[in-house]
Design an enzyme around this catalytic site. Sequence first.
Site, PDB file in Angstrom:
ATOM      1  N   LYS A   4       0.830  -1.205   0.000  1.00  0.00           N
ATOM      2  CA  LYS A   4       0.000   0.000   0.000  1.00  0.00           C
ATOM      3  C   LYS A   4       0.867   1.259   0.000  1.00  0.00           C
ATOM      4  O   LYS A   4       0.617   2.213  -0.743  1.00  0.00           O
ATOM      5  CB  LYS A   4      -0.894   0.004   1.241  1.00  0.00           C
ATOM      6  CG  LYS A   4      -1.629   1.325   1.477  1.00  0.00           C
ATOM      7  CD  LYS A   4      -2.384   1.330   2.792  1.00  0.00           C
ATOM      8  CE  LYS A   4      -1.504   1.669   3.974  1.00  0.00           C
ATOM      9  NZ  LYS A   4      -1.306   3.144   4.121  1.00  0.00           N
ATOM     10  N   ASN A   5       1.907   1.256   0.814  1.00  0.00           N
ATOM     11  CA  ASN A   5       2.737   2.455   0.951  1.00  0.00           C
ATOM     12  C   ASN A   5       3.703   2.654  -0.204  1.00  0.00           C
ATOM     13  O   ASN A   5       4.452   3.637  -0.222  1.00  0.00           O
ATOM     14  CB  ASN A   5       3.506   2.398   2.279  1.00  0.00           C
ATOM     15  CG  ASN A   5       2.590   2.585   3.472  1.00  0.00           C
ATOM     16  OD1 ASN A   5       1.518   3.175   3.357  1.00  0.00           O
ATOM     17  ND2 ASN A   5       2.989   2.069   4.621  1.00  0.00           N
TER      18      ASN A   5
ATOM     19  N   CYS B  40      -5.130   7.961  10.125  1.00  0.00           N
ATOM     20  CA  CYS B  40      -5.214   7.313  11.436  1.00  0.00           C
ATOM     21  C   CYS B  40      -4.883   8.288  12.564  1.00  0.00           C
ATOM     22  O   CYS B  40      -3.982   9.118  12.443  1.00  0.00           O
ATOM     23  CB  CYS B  40      -4.254   6.130  11.512  1.00  0.00           C
ATOM     24  SG  CYS B  40      -4.754   4.706  10.536  1.00  0.00           S
TER      25      CYS B  40
ATOM     26  N   ARG C 112       1.653  14.256  13.256  1.00  0.00           N
ATOM     27  CA  ARG C 112       2.467  14.001  12.066  1.00  0.00           C
ATOM     28  C   ARG C 112       2.451  15.262  11.215  1.00  0.00           C
ATOM     29  O   ARG C 112       1.730  15.366  10.239  1.00  0.00           O
ATOM     30  CB  ARG C 112       1.918  12.792  11.301  1.00  0.00           C
ATOM     31  CG  ARG C 112       1.931  11.525  12.130  1.00  0.00           C
ATOM     32  CD  ARG C 112       1.629  10.315  11.293  1.00  0.00           C
ATOM     33  NE  ARG C 112       0.226  10.230  10.945  1.00  0.00           N
ATOM     34  CZ  ARG C 112      -0.303   9.240  10.235  1.00  0.00           C
ATOM     35  NH1 ARG C 112       0.460   8.266   9.803  1.00  0.00           N
ATOM     36  NH2 ARG C 112      -1.594   9.206   9.972  1.00  0.00           N
TER      37      ARG C 112
ATOM     38  N   ASP D 167       5.035   0.438  12.272  1.00  0.00           N
ATOM     39  CA  ASP D 167       3.826  -0.220  11.777  1.00  0.00           C
ATOM     40  C   ASP D 167       3.726  -1.679  12.196  1.00  0.00           C
ATOM     41  O   ASP D 167       2.718  -2.338  11.926  1.00  0.00           O
ATOM     42  CB  ASP D 167       3.759  -0.130  10.245  1.00  0.00           C
ATOM     43  CG  ASP D 167       3.275   1.226   9.766  1.00  0.00           C
ATOM     44  OD1 ASP D 167       2.845   2.031  10.603  1.00  0.00           O
ATOM     45  OD2 ASP D 167       3.328   1.484   8.546  1.00  0.00           O
TER      46      ASP D 167
ATOM     47  N   ARG E  92      -8.117  -0.293   4.877  1.00  0.00           N
ATOM     48  CA  ARG E  92      -7.256   0.701   4.238  1.00  0.00           C
ATOM     49  C   ARG E  92      -5.925   0.095   3.817  1.00  0.00           C
ATOM     50  O   ARG E  92      -5.302   0.565   2.870  1.00  0.00           O
ATOM     51  CB  ARG E  92      -6.992   1.872   5.200  1.00  0.00           C
ATOM     52  CG  ARG E  92      -8.184   2.796   5.421  1.00  0.00           C
ATOM     53  CD  ARG E  92      -7.799   3.978   6.287  1.00  0.00           C
ATOM     54  NE  ARG E  92      -6.559   4.563   5.792  1.00  0.00           N
ATOM     55  CZ  ARG E  92      -5.534   4.909   6.556  1.00  0.00           C
ATOM     56  NH1 ARG E  92      -5.580   4.699   7.859  1.00  0.00           N
ATOM     57  NH2 ARG E  92      -4.454   5.432   6.023  1.00  0.00           N
TER      58      ARG E  92
END
Length: 430
Positions: free
Chosen positions: A24-25, A118, A123, A307, A399
């Site tokens: 995903k990233n 999230c 951030r 993560d 997600r």
Amino acid sequence: MESLRIYTEKPYRLRGQVVISGAKNAVLPALAASLLTSGEINLSNVPLVKDVRTMLTLLSDLGAEYELGKKSLRIKVEKILSYQAPYQLVRAMRASILVLGPLLARKGRAVVALPGGCAIGTRPVDLHINGLQKLGASIKIEHGYIVAEAKKLRGAEFEFEKKTVTGTENLVMAATLARGETILKNCALEPEVSSLCELLVKMGAKIDGIGEETIRIKGVDELGPADFRIIPDRIEAGTFMVAAALTQGDLILKEVEPDHLGALIDKLTISGARIEKLGRRSIRVIGSPEIKPQDVTTAPYPGFPTDMQAQFMVLMTQANGTSIITETIFDRRFAHANELIRLGANIEIQGDKAIVRGRTPLSGAEVMATDLRASACLVLAGLIATGQTTINDIEHLDRGYERIEEKLRKLGVKIERLKNNNNHRMGEKK
């Protein structure tokens, strides 16, 4: 609201094979990079997760046309029709900030809502803004939007105060079309950053220092089409690796990149798991009945990934002793601890540290997913919690994980997706 329900008569021992999806990233910045060219970008190994669909909706609003296949995606932005990324979309996914640099570089203007995503701590996007200003952009914050303008970005030297993945990605993309050379220092080293750089090179960008802390980009007049394969998702792979270790399982993970998993492999090996590399893209994880406690501190890549902190915490609830997990990346990323306590875990939070006392039996209960990785950790806990575990608000899970319940079901787990708490599985009509 959708939920996942796991039925556990006795703790599972996962055995079999699981195919890991694309990252995903890695796909999200690749999609943002499509804004840099009028040519077509063809991506393979694309994970069909919610964040990808959100990004495609945003890019469509900006002028993109795309065709989404089973694991492939063709996208083309022949002409940018809008320079604004609205709050309704950006609030749902922090990675939307990645359109800022490409829009500014190609269109000369970008209006992007301050991001959401999230709720895992502060951030800030100041590093994105400072870097783009160094490249010559005029930027101001108005009514919750970043308003950026630049007739033509120009190369410059910029050092990030601290490592930032999306900040590095945004500035690299912007610099590809800037006039002259850009030197970025203290860049993030994550594989997803290197993946983006490799895609940009295929598009015609001139980038040196890929995978290093200092990246040099020589701006070009335009970028072109490219074909590119998305790298495997190291966090999904890590989640299933922990699942194998947690359940004394024996899992073969396919379509993985072992070199991206070094820190986790080290920690799992110390905890007692046996890990074997089976060729270039497969690994085998064999769990041990004796899980050893250990201390873990999250750090930017190649350190232990933040993560994976929540998932590893579940493993430590079953270790024979006390472990201390220190979170250094985000300041509010222990919300899942309270949900694990509901399941019977013995966890004490002291500032940026979680003290996990094992070995504690877990029992099923109703819990709430607070963010993406917290969702995954509760799924793992449900595998060893006797009885029935219901995980609510799993939109976070969707997600970043592609059909995780289907993958677990193939491994023998009794798991179902519920809609609106009415016991309807995903896809069934009411």
